[in-house]
Design a protein around this motif. Structure first.
Motif, PDB file in Angstrom:
ATOM      1  N   LEU A  42      -4.552  61.897 -25.660  1.00 23.26           N
ATOM      2  CA  LEU A  42      -5.949  61.492 -25.482  1.00 23.26           C
ATOM      3  C   LEU A  42      -6.672  61.406 -26.822  1.00 23.26           C
ATOM      4  O   LEU A  42      -7.464  60.483 -27.052  1.00 23.26           O
ATOM      5  N   ARG A  46      -8.472  58.068 -28.350  1.00 17.04           N
ATOM      6  CA  ARG A  46      -9.870  58.101 -28.770  1.00 17.04           C
ATOM      7  C   ARG A  46     -10.002  57.624 -30.221  1.00 17.04           C
ATOM      8  O   ARG A  46     -10.900  56.854 -30.567  1.00 17.04           O
ATOM      9  N   ASP A  51     -15.561  54.287 -31.823  1.00 16.61           N
ATOM     10  CA  ASP A  51     -16.824  54.450 -31.110  1.00 16.61           C
ATOM     11  C   ASP A  51     -17.020  53.270 -30.159  1.00 16.61           C
ATOM     12  O   ASP A  51     -17.164  52.133 -30.588  1.00 16.61           O
ATOM     13  N   CYS A  52     -17.041  53.550 -28.872  1.00 11.80           N
ATOM     14  CA  CYS A  52     -17.157  52.492 -27.867  1.00 11.80           C
ATOM     15  C   CYS A  52     -18.564  52.373 -27.292  1.00 11.80           C
ATOM     16  O   CYS A  52     -18.762  51.707 -26.270  1.00 11.80           O
ATOM     17  N   VAL A  67      -9.091  59.348 -18.901  1.00 10.74           N
ATOM     18  CA  VAL A  67      -9.215  58.717 -20.212  1.00 10.74           C
ATOM     19  C   VAL A  67     -10.609  58.130 -20.378  1.00 10.74           C
ATOM     20  O   VAL A  67     -11.281  58.351 -21.393  1.00 10.74           O
ATOM     21  N   MET A  70     -13.792  59.986 -21.608  1.00 13.60           N
ATOM     22  CA  MET A  70     -13.998  60.291 -23.029  1.00 13.60           C
ATOM     23  C   MET A  70     -15.017  59.353 -23.664  1.00 13.60           C
ATOM     24  O   MET A  70     -15.421  59.575 -24.806  1.00 13.60           O
ATOM     25  N   PHE A  71     -15.443  58.298 -22.935  1.00 11.63           N
ATOM     26  CA  PHE A  71     -16.285  57.261 -23.513  1.00 11.63           C
ATOM     27  C   PHE A  71     -17.555  57.093 -22.671  1.00 11.63           C
ATOM     28  O   PHE A  71     -17.769  56.055 -22.036  1.00 11.63           O
TER      29      PHE A  71
END
Length: 226
Positions: A42, A46, A51-52, A67, A70-71
């Motif tokens: 993970l 990332r 940075d999403c 997953v 995380m965003f």
């Protein structure tokens, strides 16, 4: 090399996998070595996606959404063939800017260049036609987009499990050695074999392994459009 998959009902197969191996249990209660490997996987994903925030992020084979969560600042699309997995993902992604699509990504009528980032992790070994899925991911990525794609190194995992089975620990674990549903894999690759498959569809800009290069149990690739 990939095994012949045959004519398989992937929805039924993945529903069964989801029921027999609850994904929340896998992430939260698997044996400690597995949890440590998956935490590193993970972290690699990332890092590969960056940075999403404000970006359109899809996961092909979203499972339970572990997953994607995380965003939290991305616009998320969770894609899976299994209602069971999608139900878990809806619970784990409650409060996120998320939509949920059921189906095989190569058969969904999604516009080209729909996403800035795509994740496909520990999924392709469960698909009937991995090359078709990779082609769909390449089509859906925007120019300048990034895909993080990972697969298990099943040949190495099988050797390690064979060693463990011959020890007292293996006797105690018994069926728990199969934790996670490896029996449901339709294909197996070494990292190099899978890398050659990726090269047909993407330019690989980074390649890493979890937990580390000396023990590449998970092969992780950062991919960009050609």
């Amino acid at each position: 090399m990939a095994n012949a998959a045959g004519d398989i009902d992937v929805e039924a197969l993945n529903d069964r996998l989801a029921r027999e191996h609850p994904i929340d249990d896998y992430y939260d209660r698997a044996p400690l070595p597995i949890r440590l490997i998956e935490r590193e996987r993970l972290a690699i994903i990332r890092g590969m996606l960056g940075d999403c925030a404000g970006l359109d992020l899809a996961e092909v084979g979203s499972g339970g959404g572990h997953v994607l969560r995380m965003f939290p600042r991305a616009r998320i699309t969770a894609i899976d063939v299994s209602d069971v997995f999608l139900g878990t993902a809806r619970k784990n992604l409650a409060g996120y800017d998320a939509r949920f699509l059921k189906g095989e990504v190569d058969k969904l009528d999604l516009p080209a260049a729909s996403f800035d980032r795509i994740v496909c992790t520990e999924v392709l070994e469960h698909t009937v036609d991995p090359a078709a899925v990779l082609a769909a991911i390449a089509r859906l990525l925007r120019p300048g987009g990034v895909a993080a794609i990972t697969v298990p190194n099943d040949p190495l995992i099988a050797r390690l499990k064979g060693i463990v089975r011959r020890t007292p620990v293996g006797y105690l674990l018994r069926d728990r050695i199969q934790w996670g549903g490896d029996a449901y894999h339709l294909h197996q690759w070494t990292p190099d074999e899978f890398g050659r498959l990726l090269d047909r569809h993407f330019r690989v800009t980074e390649r890493r392994a979890a937990p580390h290069g000396a023990l590449p149990i998970r092969a992780c690739f950062r991919c960009v459009p050609r």
